[in-house]
Motif scaffolding. Structure first.
Motif, PDB file in Angstrom:
ATOM      1  N   THR A 186       0.834  -1.196   0.000  1.00 52.51           N
ATOM      2  CA  THR A 186       0.000   0.000   0.000  1.00 52.51           C
ATOM      3  C   THR A 186       0.867   1.244   0.000  1.00 52.51           C
ATOM      4  N   CYS A 189       2.251   1.833  -3.373  1.00 52.15           N
ATOM      5  CA  CYS A 189       1.237   2.416  -4.254  1.00 52.15           C
ATOM      6  C   CYS A 189       1.079   3.911  -3.986  1.00 52.15           C
ATOM      7  N   HIS A 214      -8.759  -0.786  -1.442  1.00 50.16           N
ATOM      8  CA  HIS A 214      -8.624  -1.584  -2.661  1.00 50.16           C
ATOM      9  C   HIS A 214      -7.321  -2.374  -2.657  1.00 50.16           C
ATOM     10  N   VAL A 215      -6.217  -1.722  -2.304  1.00 43.87           N
ATOM     11  CA  VAL A 215      -4.924  -2.414  -2.303  1.00 43.87           C
ATOM     12  C   VAL A 215      -4.941  -3.568  -1.301  1.00 43.87           C
ATOM     13  N   LYS A 216      -5.561  -3.331  -0.147  1.00 40.31           N
ATOM     14  CA  LYS A 216      -5.634  -4.389   0.863  1.00 40.31           C
ATOM     15  C   LYS A 216      -6.334  -5.630   0.304  1.00 40.31           C
ATOM     16  N   ALA A 247      -0.195   2.012 -12.121  1.00 39.65           N
ATOM     17  CA  ALA A 247      -0.761   0.752 -11.639  1.00 39.65           C
ATOM     18  C   ALA A 247       0.046  -0.436 -12.149  1.00 39.65           C
ATOM     19  N   VAL A 250       3.134  -0.681  -9.974  1.00 37.49           N
ATOM     20  CA  VAL A 250       2.812  -1.195  -8.637  1.00 37.49           C
ATOM     21  C   VAL A 250       2.553  -2.693  -8.697  1.00 37.49           C
ATOM     22  N   CYS A 251       1.799  -3.146  -9.693  1.00 32.43           N
ATOM     23  CA  CYS A 251       1.502  -4.577  -9.804  1.00 32.43           C
ATOM     24  C   CYS A 251       2.772  -5.378 -10.071  1.00 32.43           C
ATOM     25  N   VAL A 254       4.293  -5.804  -6.775  1.00 32.52           N
ATOM     26  CA  VAL A 254       3.531  -6.807  -6.029  1.00 32.52           C
ATOM     27  C   VAL A 254       4.020  -8.207  -6.396  1.00 32.52           C
ATOM     28  N   GLU A 266      -6.194  -6.925 -12.663  1.00 35.07           N
ATOM     29  CA  GLU A 266      -5.987  -6.132 -11.448  1.00 35.07           C
ATOM     30  C   GLU A 266      -5.458  -4.736 -11.785  1.00 35.07           C
ATOM     31  N   LEU A 270      -6.937  -1.205 -10.186  1.00 39.28           N
ATOM     32  CA  LEU A 270      -6.055  -0.373  -9.373  1.00 39.28           C
ATOM     33  C   LEU A 270      -5.899   1.004 -10.011  1.00 39.28           C
TER      34      LEU A 270
END
Length: 281
Positions: A186, A189, A214-216, A247, A250-251, A254, A266, A270
């Motif tokens: 998070t 992001c 949303h991220v959670k 996004a 960030v993904c 992840v 996703e 996001l």
């Protein structure tokens, strides 16, 4: 039938099970009140204290040692506070995982030692944890306040945030490390969005809280191998291209942190939340 070997506090004692020949840490509200070493009491007598949790003293606890080793090094007052935090969580949320008691108590014991030795913990994710898990944070705050009342040790918000992760883990039978990963992702992001906009995000805004939520849930879906079914990628790529690229980045992070593939679907969802926070749509 149990033989009490050592009362620890009002809510915990060590007892030898005379039927299976093994010794246990017994935890439950009032279970240790008025007990004396050598006293014999039936399981029904102990259960009269309410729900009980029994820990075999020779069983390893999450790599931290056996319950016997933990009991030897943890102040009974700290164990009592840890039990109180889980009781508070049970009253607030419902069912909790009782196996989190000893890891939580061990964490609190180390935190108390660190403060007494003059050390200070810096937790850069404190505000993210507070936003992601607000009710868990309040439960942790009440427990930390009780710890200060009993021991005169002030832990502060950074430690409270870590206690909140233990509380959250007790709710979904997860691990503190997983809850920490959610907070880290998070934060990644939020940092990416702030780089995109060139300005800090208003943490009090509704869009910020929606992004955090949303991220959670996105991270939870990825951990559980759950998949979205609706594709909004083309729409959001066209309407908010910078947010879409953010996004994507960030993904990708992840995937590295979790070691799992992230569904392309996703990215679009996001990006929708990133775009709202960044003001791109």
């Amino acid at each position: 039938m149990f033989r009490v070997t050592r009362p620890l506090n009002h809510n915990a004692l060590l007892a030898f099970d005379m039927e299976d020949g093994r010794e246990y840490l017994v935890v439950g509200r009032g279970v240790g009140f008025g007990r004396k070493p050598g006293e014999r009491v039936g399981r029904e007598g102990l259960a009269g204290a309410g729900d009980l949790q029994l820990y075999l003293l020779t069983q390893q606890v999450d790599g931290r040692g056996t319950p016997r080793e933990l009991v030897e090094r943890i102040d009974p007052a700290v164990l009592d506070v840890a039990e109180g935090i889980l009781e508070d969580a049970r009253a607030t949320f419902g069912a909790v995982d009782p196996n989190m008691l000893l890891p939580l108590a061990d964490h609190l014991a180390f935190a108390v030692t660190r403060v007494r030795d003059g050390g200070a913990l810096s937790n850069p994710l404190t505000e993210d944890i507070r936003a992601l898990f607000p009710r868990e944070f309040e439960t942790a705050r009440r427990g930390v306040s009780e710890l200060e009342r009993q021991l005169g040790v002030t832990l502060g918000d950074d430690e409270t945030g870590l206690v909140a992760l233990h509380v959250h883990s007790a709710l979904d039978s997860g691990h503190v490390e997983q809850a920490m990963q959610v907070a880290q992702l998070t934060r990644a992001c939020i940092d990416a969005v702030e780089r995109l906009t060139g300005a800090p995000i208003d943490v009090s805004s509704m869009d910020y809280n929606r992004l955090m939520t949303h991220v959670k849930y996105m991270v939870t879906r990825i951990m559980r191998d759950e998949r979205l079914s609706i594709d909004v990628n083309e729409m959001i790529r066209s309407e908010a291209p910078q947010s879409y690229r953010t996004a994507q980045a960030v993904c990708a992070e992840v995937e590295v942190l979790l070691g799992k593939d992230v569904s392309a679907l996703e990215i679009g969802y996001l990006a929708m939340h990133v775009a709202r926070v960044a003001g791109e749509r």
